[in-house]
Design an enzyme around this catalytic site. Structure first.
Site, PDB file in Angstrom:
ATOM      1  N   HIS A 200       0.832  -1.203   0.000  1.00 14.10           N
ATOM      2  CA  HIS A 200       0.000   0.000   0.000  1.00 14.10           C
ATOM      3  C   HIS A 200       0.868   1.254   0.000  1.00 14.10           C
ATOM      4  O   HIS A 200       0.529   2.257  -0.618  1.00 14.10           O
ATOM      5  CB  HIS A 200      -0.907   0.029   1.245  1.00 14.10           C
TER       6      HIS A 200
ATOM      7  N   TRP B 144      -1.393  -7.185  -6.664  1.00 13.10           N
ATOM      8  CA  TRP B 144      -1.644  -6.191  -7.721  1.00 13.10           C
ATOM      9  C   TRP B 144      -0.376  -5.423  -8.089  1.00 13.10           C
ATOM     10  O   TRP B 144      -0.135  -5.115  -9.256  1.00 13.10           O
ATOM     11  CB  TRP B 144      -2.770  -5.246  -7.311  1.00 13.10           C
ATOM     12  N   ASN B 145       0.475  -5.123  -7.102  1.00  9.50           N
ATOM     13  CA  ASN B 145       1.719  -4.414  -7.449  1.00  9.50           C
ATOM     14  C   ASN B 145       2.616  -5.288  -8.325  1.00  9.50           C
ATOM     15  O   ASN B 145       3.157  -4.823  -9.324  1.00  9.50           O
ATOM     16  CB  ASN B 145       2.481  -4.007  -6.182  1.00  9.50           C
TER      17      ASN B 145
ATOM     18  N   ASP C 224      -5.605   6.083   2.112  1.00  3.32           N
ATOM     19  CA  ASP C 224      -5.732   4.721   1.602  1.00  3.32           C
ATOM     20  C   ASP C 224      -7.181   4.278   1.784  1.00  3.32           C
ATOM     21  O   ASP C 224      -7.735   4.377   2.892  1.00  3.32           O
ATOM     22  CB  ASP C 224      -4.777   3.818   2.401  1.00  3.32           C
TER      23      ASP C 224
HETATM   24  N1  UDP Z   1       8.796  -6.867  -3.516  1.00  2.00           N
HETATM   25  C1  UDP Z   1      10.127  -6.524  -3.564  1.00  2.00           C
HETATM   26  N2  UDP Z   1      11.036  -7.498  -3.326  1.00  2.00           N
HETATM   27  C2  UDP Z   1      10.721  -8.770  -3.043  1.00  2.00           C
HETATM   28  C3  UDP Z   1       9.348  -9.127  -3.019  1.00  2.00           C
HETATM   29  C4  UDP Z   1       8.409  -8.147  -3.264  1.00  2.00           C
HETATM   30  O1  UDP Z   1      10.489  -5.377  -3.826  1.00  2.00           O
HETATM   31  O2  UDP Z   1      11.620  -9.559  -2.828  1.00  2.00           O
HETATM   32  C5  UDP Z   1       7.800  -5.807  -3.758  1.00  2.00           C
HETATM   33  C6  UDP Z   1       7.188  -5.911  -5.123  1.00  2.00           C
HETATM   34  O3  UDP Z   1       7.997  -5.245  -6.062  1.00  2.00           O
HETATM   35  C7  UDP Z   1       5.842  -5.271  -4.916  1.00  2.00           C
HETATM   36  C8  UDP Z   1       5.522  -5.549  -3.457  1.00  2.00           C
HETATM   37  O4  UDP Z   1       6.731  -5.957  -2.840  1.00  2.00           O
HETATM   38  O5  UDP Z   1       5.920  -3.892  -5.141  1.00  2.00           O
HETATM   39  C9  UDP Z   1       4.520  -6.668  -3.273  1.00  2.00           C
HETATM   40  O6  UDP Z   1       3.257  -6.156  -3.510  1.00  2.00           O
HETATM   41  P1  UDP Z   1       2.109  -7.062  -4.110  1.00  2.00           P
HETATM   42  O7  UDP Z   1       0.903  -6.199  -4.231  1.00  2.00           O
HETATM   43  O8  UDP Z   1       2.545  -7.732  -5.343  1.00  2.00           O
HETATM   44  O9  UDP Z   1       1.915  -8.197  -3.049  1.00  2.00           O
HETATM   45  P2  UDP Z   1       1.710  -8.208  -1.456  1.00  2.00           P
HETATM   46  O10 UDP Z   1       3.059  -8.225  -0.848  1.00  2.00           O
HETATM   47  O11 UDP Z   1       0.915  -6.990  -1.080  1.00  2.00           O
HETATM   48  O12 UDP Z   1       0.989  -9.498  -1.245  1.00  2.00           O
END
Ligand code: UDP
Length: 467
Positions: free
Chosen positions: A28, A362-363, A124
């Site tokens: 977020h 989603w990211n 948010d």
């Molecule tokens: N991410 C990262 N390094 C890692 C794993 C994840 O920088 O080793 C970042 C990824 O680039 C993304 C975020 O963590 O921006 C994960 O967000 P997402 O919405 O995909 O999943 P969530 O962690 O919220 O389940």
């Protein structure tokens, strides 16, 4: 009380001040921080709020700007009763209502001729009650939604009472884009379903008086759903919120989210390791920052990686490492690297990476689309199931792995899906070509006069005009 600043085009505009306040989770904070950089680049003065719990594990490190301030406010629980999600959310709300109210009161009374007072808070959407706190103090507010438009549309239907999740009798649901969703494509809430569904649908409360609703997507990606939602809600697409260097390159020095996670990799550098690999030869595996894989799922993944010749880079959090079989790391060290965290953007944009085995957060989905990387989707919960449906059947940039009756993606299914996606070296296939198409459209959306750029520009102009 007016100040001036240079906007992206260099002209001087009257400066307005906004507060941006994300929920304290990585997925977020990074899109809202990225959105903040775009607002600053268009001349706004901005205060980015983070909570004390987030500040313990994350630090903000963005290029210094006189227009950017960040501030920590407390979200420490006042009672010890935070063992359940429901209790945590109630305690979080109570603590933040108090600290946010104090912060706004303070900033409004201390603003002087040199300091422009804030007039609006971008909050948010999972904290809809922020709208009331702001309104009581005379501030406008605008929610920022961190899921896709399709997922938001579905949650809005649930909020309005015209859809149930899970749907009764396995009915299928049609989206405005004529996309038909089977029950397994709808958002799913395996843990604490009532609390999580309520948390997710409450995003649509308190919207009566808001003039702007920001969504981290872009028009071309979800045009029909966006147009449909825009009939009843003032939504503005502002994504993808990826650092500018990976898209339009217009924001100077914007090469990373600037959200540093305090996690160590025992001195291993995944980028150096990737540098030593051939073009499109490595599978990148990550399930984001929250998913906890079952022991069975880890076993299927390790069997796959041990019994095939795939090279792989796998992000596995420290707490998950105990699930690896004995000697797995040593046995696969000639082809594989396991790290606890990496800079995912740098990894996804590395030429050695052939595909992304992802949970479809989603990211992560937007990052893969923006960087042109095909996906192997293993969604776990909430919005990931719907995102995976779009990845596989709408944008056609990946394959969704079939799961067995225990909801595990077994080795054979994983291998078959990866082989459909991967093309070695400079080869191409339908998935890769589509991924490149979306990469170009993502760049177009945030580039000058692209759909997201225009929406951000309009918001800034309207805000400045209303001051
Ligand atoms: N991410 C990262 N390094 C890692 C794993 C994840 O920088 O080793 C970042 C990824 O680039 C993304 C975020 O963590 O921006 C994960 O967000 P997402 O919405 O995909 O999943 P969530 O962690 O919220 O389940």
């Amino acid at each position: 009380m007016e100040m001036t600043a240079a906007n992206g085009g260099g002209e001087r505009i009257k400066q307005s001040h906004v507060i941006v306040f994300p929920f304290p989770r990585h997925g977020h904070m990074s899109p809202m921080l990225q959105f903040s950089k775009r607002l600053i680049s268009k001349g706004l003065l901005l205060t980015f709020l983070i909570t004390s719990s987030a500040s313990q594990s994350l630090t903000i490190n963005i290029p210094p700007s006189p227009s950017f301030h960040f501030k920590i406010i407390s979200d420490l629980p006042e009672s010890d009763d935070v063992a359940t999600l429901d209790a945590y959310l109630r305690s979080f709300r109570a603590a933040v209502t108090k600290s946010l109210s104090n912060f706004i009161d303070e900033v409004l009374t201390s603003s002087s001729n040199e300091e422009v007072p804030p007039t609006l808070i971008v909050y948010d959407s999972v904290m809809p009650w922020v709208q009331s706190v702001a309104a009581e103090r005379g501030l406008d507010s605008a929610p920022f939604f961190t899921e896709s438009a399709a997922v938001n549309h579905l949650l809005h239907l649930v909020y309005g009472g015209s859809l149930s999740i899970p749907p009764p009798d396995n009915v299928v649901v049609s989206l405005p884009s004529e996309i038909v969703l089977q029950p397994e494509d709808l958002p799913s809430f395996p843990d604490d379903p009532e609390v999580v569904l309520d948390f997710m649908t409450s995003q649509f409360s308190h919207l009566e008086n808001v003039k702007w609703i920001f969504i981290n997507t872009f028009d071309r990606l979800e045009s029909k759903v966006v147009n449909w939602m825009a009939k009843t809600l003032p939504i503005k697409t502002v994504g993808p919120t990826i650092p500018s260097a990976y898209l339009d390159g217009r924001l100077e020095k914007d090469k990373a989210y600037g959200l540093n996670v305090s996690k160590s990799n025992n001195g291993k550098c995944p980028i150096k390791w990737l540098d030593s690999k051939e073009t499109a030869s490595v599978i990148y595996i990550s399930f984001g920052s929250l998913v906890i894989l079952s022991e069975e799922q880890v076993k299927e993944l390790t069997n796959l990686l041990r019994d095939t010749d795939f090279s792989f880079l796998w992000v596995l959090r420290e707490s998950e490492m105990v699930k690896l079989p004995k000697n797995f790391v040593q046995d696969t060290s000639d082809r594989g690297l396991i790290v606890n965290w990496c800079c995912q953007l740098q990894v996804l944009s590395h030429k050695a990476v052939s595909c992304f085995v992802t949970h479809c957060g989603w990211n992560s989905t937007l990052e893969a689309l923006s960087l042109g990387v095909p996906m192997v989707a293993i969604p776990q919960w909430i919005d990931q199931t719907t995102n995976a449906k779009f990845v596989a059947d709408v944008w056609r940039v990946g394959v969704r792995v079939k799961k067995n009756e225990k909801s595990v993606a077994i080795k054979e299914e994983l291998e078959a899906s990866i082989r459909k996606i991967v093309v070695q070296g400079n080869g191409t296939n339908e998935f890769k070509q589509n991924a490149i198409k979306w990469k170009n459209l993502a760049k177009e959306a945030v580039d000058e006069r692209g759909s997201s750029d225009k929406n951000i520009e309009e918001f800034v102009q309207a805000l400045v005009a209303s001051n």
